[in-house]
Motif scaffolding. Structure first.
Motif, PDB file in Angstrom:
ATOM      1  N   GLY A 474     -24.172  71.387  51.981  1.00 33.11           N
ATOM      2  CA  GLY A 474     -23.951  70.842  50.632  1.00 33.11           C
ATOM      3  C   GLY A 474     -24.178  71.852  49.531  1.00 33.11           C
ATOM      4  O   GLY A 474     -24.492  71.475  48.393  1.00 33.11           O
ATOM      5  N   TRP A 475     -23.960  73.125  49.851  1.00 34.84           N
ATOM      6  CA  TRP A 475     -24.253  74.184  48.896  1.00 34.84           C
ATOM      7  C   TRP A 475     -23.469  74.049  47.594  1.00 34.84           C
ATOM      8  O   TRP A 475     -23.920  74.478  46.528  1.00 34.84           O
ATOM      9  N   VAL A 477     -22.982  71.700  45.597  1.00 36.60           N
ATOM     10  CA  VAL A 477     -23.593  70.917  44.511  1.00 36.60           C
ATOM     11  C   VAL A 477     -24.541  71.763  43.680  1.00 36.60           C
ATOM     12  O   VAL A 477     -24.919  71.368  42.566  1.00 36.60           O
ATOM     13  N   PHE A 478     -24.937  72.932  44.187  1.00 32.90           N
ATOM     14  CA  PHE A 478     -25.872  73.780  43.465  1.00 32.90           C
ATOM     15  C   PHE A 478     -25.160  74.794  42.568  1.00 32.90           C
ATOM     16  O   PHE A 478     -25.829  75.576  41.875  1.00 32.90           O
ATOM     17  N   TRP A 483     -23.069  69.524  40.035  1.00 37.21           N
ATOM     18  CA  TRP A 483     -23.991  68.621  40.720  1.00 37.21           C
ATOM     19  C   TRP A 483     -23.343  67.261  40.981  1.00 37.21           C
ATOM     20  O   TRP A 483     -22.679  66.693  40.124  1.00 37.21           O
ATOM     21  N   THR A 485     -24.649  63.712  43.021  1.00 37.28           N
ATOM     22  CA  THR A 485     -25.670  63.022  43.808  1.00 37.28           C
ATOM     23  C   THR A 485     -25.104  62.514  45.125  1.00 37.28           C
ATOM     24  O   THR A 485     -25.750  62.606  46.180  1.00 37.28           O
ATOM     25  N   THR A 487     -22.569  63.710  46.911  1.00 39.22           N
ATOM     26  CA  THR A 487     -22.361  64.815  47.842  1.00 39.22           C
ATOM     27  C   THR A 487     -23.678  65.309  48.412  1.00 39.22           C
ATOM     28  O   THR A 487     -23.792  65.594  49.611  1.00 39.22           O
ATOM     29  N   PHE A 488     -24.692  65.418  47.559  1.00 44.18           N
ATOM     30  CA  PHE A 488     -25.998  65.873  48.025  1.00 44.18           C
ATOM     31  C   PHE A 488     -26.566  64.921  49.076  1.00 44.18           C
ATOM     32  O   PHE A 488     -27.049  65.347  50.136  1.00 44.18           O
ATOM     33  N   ASN A 491     -24.745  64.921  52.506  1.00 39.67           N
ATOM     34  CA  ASN A 491     -24.901  66.153  53.273  1.00 39.67           C
ATOM     35  C   ASN A 491     -26.328  66.393  53.753  1.00 39.67           C
ATOM     36  O   ASN A 491     -26.521  67.068  54.772  1.00 39.67           O
ATOM     37  N   TYR A 492     -27.316  65.838  53.040  1.00 39.06           N
ATOM     38  CA  TYR A 492     -28.688  66.204  53.375  1.00 39.06           C
ATOM     39  C   TYR A 492     -29.589  65.055  53.817  1.00 39.06           C
ATOM     40  O   TYR A 492     -30.684  65.307  54.318  1.00 39.06           O
TER      41      TYR A 492
END
Length: 559
Positions: A474-475, A477-478, A483, A485, A487-488, A491-492
């Motif tokens: 999910g890189w 989004v950084f 950003w 939420t 997607t983050f 992925n995590y």
């Protein structure tokens, strides 16, 4: 007390306490114990499932997004890297499951060779990989395939509500699975055959079109590798950094395309003559990787430019890159035929997903990590409670109706990819412990039904690569101003819940890792040996053709 040292070779010919009376078909007539799964999947079922059983919309539809992210070379490299990971995981899994083809597959193997708590975390991760993550309502593979079916149907008719297509697919999938493992095997044999023929034909047709053999006689060659270029500058980020990020974005979607390769392990508990059929199935994995995925992505990159607007899934409809290429070449009737074949691919993958989810929760129940009600089976060996329970979560595919099928497909595929990668991580860790146990107990791996000289290096590659891809999945989004939420979380969340489940189970059940000298390499071997027999001679021309085809594949493997 340490476990008794066991030489698997001693069990290859021994029938133990089980009789091996065979009928005229060469199949054991040993009666299964009550309330257990039954071995109904034939050699040809396992063979076709291993080659094409879970080839689904990740390859046919999901590659559209990958091409826009990474360009033709980024797409190809991403699938090559992921293909190496998948091959490593499969030969790792194959060595264990060919030796111990038991219900629950790698979930039960983790309990034997790693830790019951590790099996708990791995099993529940695998189940929601194929069903649902709750309470976040982030849906996974089965739902992704159902949503993709709605996408594909919209190719013909955009006026019919997506819920109609979802219901139609659900009925087909549930009917197949409620008829039992034998019916599932026959359906998958037919569906997988269609998929294998389709993808092989598409690759050949793609080469013909690329060389100017289409109606428009446009010789494409490597045109699109030059313009718009071999790589995509991801989100406009220039230079090497942008190209690398585009390539990395392909990896997660490529993982989604490969997810399900390990279904052979789950099917092992219902496979006839597993000691003979499973090694053959594992050896054929490279065919799927090289021909279908690597060959398919190479052709896609040649035929369709990465900036083609029809590649996006956001509009609620989807055209496979293959369909786009055929339309561009001026072939009028073929796109509808191909899309119909892709629809059967979605049905097939959905059927496999429900089968896998139900057997996964059955394996969890057998290990004591899920309610015992999921162990209930019919007289014919169908775990009907597990099937109906997992099928109920399929109704969440109706999210595609309200949220837009294209967006939902993206959500599902991201979540599924990470869950699948964590499963591969767990399989690789289990093998490393299996390998250590074999060493400590003095068991020669060359006596196993299947082994490879690439170990333990392949297993270590599986451990390191899967966790690395998950960590950086999910890189995007950084990136500044990017950003998201949703997607983050997609992925995590699974990367977070795995250690929580493992540590929680360790404390709750008060388990500890299994010492190498205490690993159980003996249980179930006598029963497995009783189910081993020489393949009978063909009874008709169709069976003779199939055995010939298998012998050709085996000869290629040995070569």
């Amino acid at each position: 007390m340490s476990a008794e040292k066991t030489d698997p070779a001693a069990y290859q010919n021994s029938k133990g306490e089980f009789s091996d009376v065979s009928d005229h078909d060469g199949e054991s007539v040993q009666r299964p114990t009550p309330h257990t799964l039954q071995r109904k999947l034939k050699n040809r079922h396992i063979a076709m499932i291993s080659i094409g059983g879970v080839i689904g919309t990740g390859l046919f539809v999901g590659t559209a997004n990958s091409l826009t992210y990474g360009g033709p070379v980024g797409l190809l490299l991403g699938y090559m890297v992921m293909g190496s990971i998948v091959y490593s995981v499969m030969i790792t899994l194959g060595e264990m499951i060919a030796f111990l083809p038991i219900p629950g597959g790698h979930i039960k193997l983790a309990e034997r060779f790693v830790d019951p708590a590790f099996s708990f975390a791995m099993g529940w991760n695998y189940w929601y990989n194929w069903t649902i993550v709750s309470p976040l309502l982030t849906l996974l593979v089965l739902l992704a395939e159902l949503s993709a079916a709605a996408l594909l149907m919209n190719y013909w008719n955009k006026t019919v509500n997506d819920s109609v297509w979802v219901v139609m697919c659900l009925i087909v999938v549930l009917t197949i699975n409620m008829l039992g493992a034998g019916a599932y095997g026959e359906a998958e044999f037919i569906f997988a055959s269609i998929k294998v023929i389709t993808i092989t034909g598409l690759i050949i047709l793609g080469i013909v079109i690329d060389l100017g053999g289409g109606p428009n006689h446009d010789r494409i060659g490597f045109r699109y590798w030059k313009n718009p270029g071999p790589f995509v500058q991801y989100q406009g980020i220039q230079g090497t950094k942008g190209r690398f990020l585009g390539f990395w974005a392909v990896l997660t979607q490529a993982a989604f395309s490969f997810i399900g390769t390990e279904i052979v392990a789950i099917a092992a508990g219902e496979a006839k003559n597993p000691r003979r059929t499973l090694p053959k199935a594992i050896r054929r994995v490279y065919i799927r990787i090289l021909l279908f995925y690597i060959g398919g992505t190479l052709v896609i990159g040649l035929l369709v430019p990465s900036n083609n607007p029809d590649l996006t899934l956001k509009s609620g409809t989807a055209e496979s890159p293959f369909v786009i290429a055929i339309e561009t070449a001026g072939i009028k009737s073929l796109p509808s035929i191909i899309n119909a074949c892709l629809l059967t691919s979605a049905w097939s993958a959905s059927s496999s997903d429900l089968y896998t989810a139900s057997r996964a929760i059955y394996g969890l129940a057998a290990a004591g990590n899920a309610p015992k009600i999921f162990l209930r089976v019919t007289r014919s060996g169908l775990p009907y409670v597990a099937v109906l329970f997992c099928a109920a979560f399929s109704l969440l595919a109706f999210m595609a109706v309200s949220a837009g099928a294209g967006s939902v497909f993206d959500w599902f595929s991201n979540m599924t990819a990470v869950a699948g990668l964590m499963t591969w991580f767990g399989i690789s860790v289990t093998y490393l412990r299996f390998y250590k146990g074999m060493q400590v107990q003095g068991i020669d791996r060359k006596t196993l039904p299947y082994y490879t000289n690439l170990q333990p290096y392949a297993a270590w590659w599986g451990v390191v690569s899967t966790i690395t891809v998950c960590f950086f999945s999910g890189w995007s989004v950084f990136l500044r101003g990017n950003w998201s939420t949703a997607t983050f979380m997609t992925n995590y969340i699974l990367l977070i819940t795995w250690p929580i489940m493992y540590i929680g189970a360790r404390f709750y059940y008060r388990t500890k890792p299994v010492a190498a000298e205490d690993m159980d390499f003996k249980s179930d071997l006598a029963e497995i040996a009783a189910d081993t027999y020489d393949e009978p001679p063909p009874k008709n021309k169709m069976e003779a053709f199939w055995q010939w085809l298998v012998s050709i594949a085996t000869a290629v493997d040995n070569f």
